[in-house]
Design a protein around this motif. Sequence first.
Motif, mmCIF file in Angstrom:
data_model
loop_
_atom_site.group_PDB
_atom_site.id
_atom_site.type_symbol
_atom_site.label_atom_id
_atom_site.label_comp_id
_atom_site.label_asym_id
_atom_site.label_seq_id
_atom_site.Cartn_x
_atom_site.Cartn_y
_atom_site.Cartn_z
ATOM 1 N N ILE A 254 4.276 -5.437 4.806
ATOM 2 C CA ILE A 254 3.007 -4.851 4.359
ATOM 3 C C ILE A 254 1.874 -5.852 4.545
ATOM 4 O O ILE A 254 0.758 -5.497 4.940
ATOM 5 C CB ILE A 254 3.103 -4.425 2.876
ATOM 6 C CG1 ILE A 254 4.038 -3.218 2.737
ATOM 7 C CG2 ILE A 254 1.729 -4.104 2.290
ATOM 8 C CD1 ILE A 254 4.319 -2.828 1.300
ATOM 9 N N TYR B 173 -3.080 -1.702 0.237
ATOM 10 C CA TYR B 173 -1.899 -0.974 -0.228
ATOM 11 C C TYR B 173 -2.157 -0.334 -1.590
ATOM 12 O O TYR B 173 -1.838 0.843 -1.807
ATOM 13 C CB TYR B 173 -0.672 -1.886 -0.334
ATOM 14 C CG TYR B 173 0.443 -1.214 -1.084
ATOM 15 C CD1 TYR B 173 1.224 -0.234 -0.471
ATOM 16 C CD2 TYR B 173 0.666 -1.474 -2.442
ATOM 17 C CE1 TYR B 173 2.200 0.452 -1.178
ATOM 18 C CE2 TYR B 173 1.645 -0.796 -3.152
ATOM 19 C CZ TYR B 173 2.404 0.164 -2.516
ATOM 20 O OH TYR B 173 3.354 0.859 -3.236
ATOM 21 N N ILE C 205 -0.168 0.891 6.618
ATOM 22 C CA ILE C 205 0.350 -0.118 5.688
ATOM 23 C C ILE C 205 1.312 -1.091 6.365
ATOM 24 O O ILE C 205 1.231 -2.303 6.151
ATOM 25 C CB ILE C 205 1.030 0.556 4.478
ATOM 26 C CG1 ILE C 205 0.023 1.471 3.758
ATOM 27 C CG2 ILE C 205 1.574 -0.499 3.523
ATOM 28 C CD1 ILE C 205 -1.238 0.751 3.255
#
Length: 370
Positions: A62, A167, A333
């Motif tokens: 991520i 995120y 992401i």
Amino acid sequence: MKQYALLILCAILGILFIGIPACAEEGETRLITDMTGNEIEIPATIERVAFFGGPIGQVPYILGVQDTIVATSIGSKNSQLLNIMDQNLKNVPSPRQTNGIINIEELIKSDPQFVLAGDVDGAIVKKQTTIPVVYFFESSDGTAEQTKAEVAFVGLIYGKEDRAQKYANYLDSTLSLIKSRIGDISLSEQKVLFNGYDANHLITYGGDSYMQERIENAGLKNAAQEVSTSGVRPGIHSGLDEISMEQVLKWDPDILVIDTGSPEDIYNDPKWASIKAVQERQIYRLPNGVFVWNRPTAESAVLHPLWMAKIGYPERFADISMKDEVKKFYQEIFSYELTDEQVDKILAGEFASAISAGKGQTNQTNMGNK
């Protein structure tokens, strides 16, 4: 003059990335406070880290720092999709087999600057090596807020606060979308969902587990809400318990989610025939991406509630394609472009790793010790 210009550049970078020494020389360190409140000294420049815990293994992807992983857990190592996304993963050792079982020799050989771990794994590393340990929450409840906090914490360590915040915004936006669609459904009108894991489909998450919040976020009721999963159960993942067929018949769920086998197997099984989910053909195989969706991971925190809400109330989410949502999440992401075939395999649960969701190997990814 060039040296003076370099010093100015370093000063500017130091302002932009507060807390991370710019142009740090080899051997320089900085002091951080981990998620249990311990102060720990880590290198100013992070190059080699051991990530211990299945769910947390996706956070480096991520943040875009997967190239710093030098040791990992067997759960991440065995992820079919992660191995496709990261060609170097096959070369990374996995000294952490299960929660509390670590190959110390292999860990030392991987030469990490520090280990990111939960309390059980961290205590072992601290006792048997001189490798610094950075702890996550001492007791993880797996909620959406805590998931965001963990991503933010790792983002802070790496100086990737922007990606961590991206995120968090994505998760908040998805949960807000779901709430806007199901917020007016009364408790009496909510459909009942039963998570029936393992080969017998009788392993489930109780009402005191993180799954309770996730099911509620989807506008559904957890059939096993009355089940308490506190305490330690040998061979079974934290938050899970095994219940009887009689209990399932009593709950009579509207929706049944399984992690092994196929819906057809249950449709053809006489002992399940009287259950509403069977009669109305509302049995679904749990999706599996870089990690199975019934874990407190950053991926599942976003996609799992949306998936459940859509199968529970399809008419309210008719304009939303889970294929599009999965592809969008991975692109934005994980910075990874999934093929249509890969998306289909995720939603069909075909990327299942060597870790099952029920008994046996289940406790390899203890929810409270990521």
